[in-house]
Write a protein that holds these residues in place. Sequence first.
Motif, short mmCIF file in Angstrom:
data_model
loop_
_atom_site.label_atom_id
_atom_site.label_comp_id
_atom_site.label_asym_id
_atom_site.label_seq_id
_atom_site.Cartn_x
_atom_site.Cartn_y
_atom_site.Cartn_z
N ARG A 159 0.88 -1.12 0.09
CA ARG A 159 0.14 0.08 -0.01
C ARG A 159 0.94 1.24 0.01
N ARG A 160 2.06 1.31 0.69
CA ARG A 160 3.05 2.09 0.59
C ARG A 160 3.61 2.64 -0.66
N ALA A 161 3.86 1.43 -1.65
CA ALA A 161 4.10 1.65 -2.95
C ALA A 161 2.94 2.11 -3.84
N LYS A 162 1.64 1.84 -3.33
CA LYS A 162 0.60 2.07 -4.21
C LYS A 162 0.40 3.70 -4.21
N PHE A 163 0.70 4.09 -2.73
CA PHE A 163 0.41 5.61 -2.65
C PHE A 163 1.40 6.33 -3.35
N GLY A 164 2.76 5.75 -3.32
CA GLY A 164 3.69 6.41 -4.42
C GLY A 164 3.28 6.55 -5.66
N ARG A 165 2.82 5.44 -6.30
CA ARG A 165 2.33 5.38 -7.77
C ARG A 165 1.13 6.25 -7.86
N GLU A 166 0.41 6.37 -6.99
CA GLU A 166 -0.91 7.30 -7.27
C GLU A 166 -0.32 8.44 -7.09
N ALA A 167 0.66 8.86 -6.01
CA ALA A 167 0.98 10.15 -6.13
C ALA A 167 1.74 10.84 -7.37
N LEU A 168 2.35 9.87 -8.09
CA LEU A 168 3.17 10.19 -9.15
C LEU A 168 2.26 10.34 -10.29
N GLY A 169 1.45 9.30 -10.33
CA GLY A 169 0.33 9.54 -11.44
C GLY A 169 -0.50 10.74 -11.45
N VAL A 170 -0.97 10.92 -10.19
CA VAL A 170 -1.73 12.24 -10.17
C VAL A 170 -0.97 13.64 -10.31
N THR A 171 0.33 13.55 -10.07
CA THR A 171 1.04 14.84 -10.23
C THR A 171 1.45 14.96 -11.54
N LEU A 172 1.73 13.79 -12.42
CA LEU A 172 2.21 14.12 -13.90
C LEU A 172 0.74 14.42 -14.51
N PHE A 173 -0.50 13.88 -14.07
CA PHE A 173 -1.78 14.13 -14.61
C PHE A 173 -2.19 15.56 -14.65
N LEU A 174 -1.99 16.12 -13.27
CA LEU A 174 -2.23 17.48 -12.99
C LEU A 174 -1.30 18.43 -13.63
#
Length: 349
Positions: free
Chosen positions: A214-229
């Motif tokens: 879940r920590r890894a998923k948090f990182g992936r989600e944060a990176l994905g949202v950052t790039l998207f935004l």
Amino acid sequence: MTDLSASAPRPLDKVRSLWRSQKVWLATALILAGLAFFDPGQAGDSALFTAEALLNTAPFLILSIGVAAWAGATGADNLIARAFTGAPVVMIGLAALAGGLSPFCSCGVIPLIAALLAMGVPLSAVMAFWLASPVMDPSMFVLTTGVLGLEFAVAKTLAAVGLGLFGGAVVHGLTRAGGLSDPLREGIGNGGCGGSKIRTPKPVVWRFWTDADRRAKFGREALGVTLFLAKWLTLAFLLESLMLAYIPAETVTASIGGTGLAPIALGTLVGVPAYLNGYAALPLVGGLLDQGMAQGAGLAFLVAGGVTSLPAAIAVWALVKPRVFVLYIALSLTGAFTAGVLFQFWSVA
């Protein structure tokens, strides 16, 4: 001998692949390149405007990214499953509320809707969620507050929930009258990245940091949202700078400014083709409001555009039968116009 040239990627294919994967950044670069060639002074002004706008919005961006990553890492988005149990009227209310507050990503909503309909969930509740979901979510609320103010963010949230309630009620009445049976197109079944959230909802793990996955998923989600935004807001602020530079304020005021119903109706209709993205539209509307656009027209633009934007409309068309698609569009435009009228009366009262 094997013809290697047949399997080797051609230069044109590489260009197409690059455009599909990076089209937003490429569009931004092309706009800046065009400005540098035709209007060098404005190119520098637009680049500076974009950088300053991103910097001013950064605190809200960081919070928005954190909310989205937290929802994915904890599994809080699974709570949406609880909205689809009970009597139809109760389901409509819960579905509209869940849609207005849900953190679902754009790739998850459409498969989720397919799964719900294929499982026999009433179309009224599904429509309530479907109409409310694209308009507002926690990340959108934070960004809307930062760009347009808290009052506008609250109004947009209420519009999302109200649109869901309105659409669900209309569909419920039509269904009870004997219409709208079997809404899915042939071949659309139970599946997709969002469907499992309803079929097998999992418990939420609030202390996600204790789990390595879940920590890894948090990182992936944060990176994905950052790039998207980052890509969408960069393009949006760049377009806003051009709009402020090249569109006279009096033109905007004369067309969609003022306090009558016409600007709100125009904002509703213009929102359909002019809408870019839920996040990208915020600074664009902010620029129009600064130039005199009516508050109600701005809200109508955001609500109508969010539900009927081209990507969303294409997905809906591919998923449901034409009569359901037409109803979806009609409910979206009617609800957006109504929300705009109510907000305009509230803002001038």
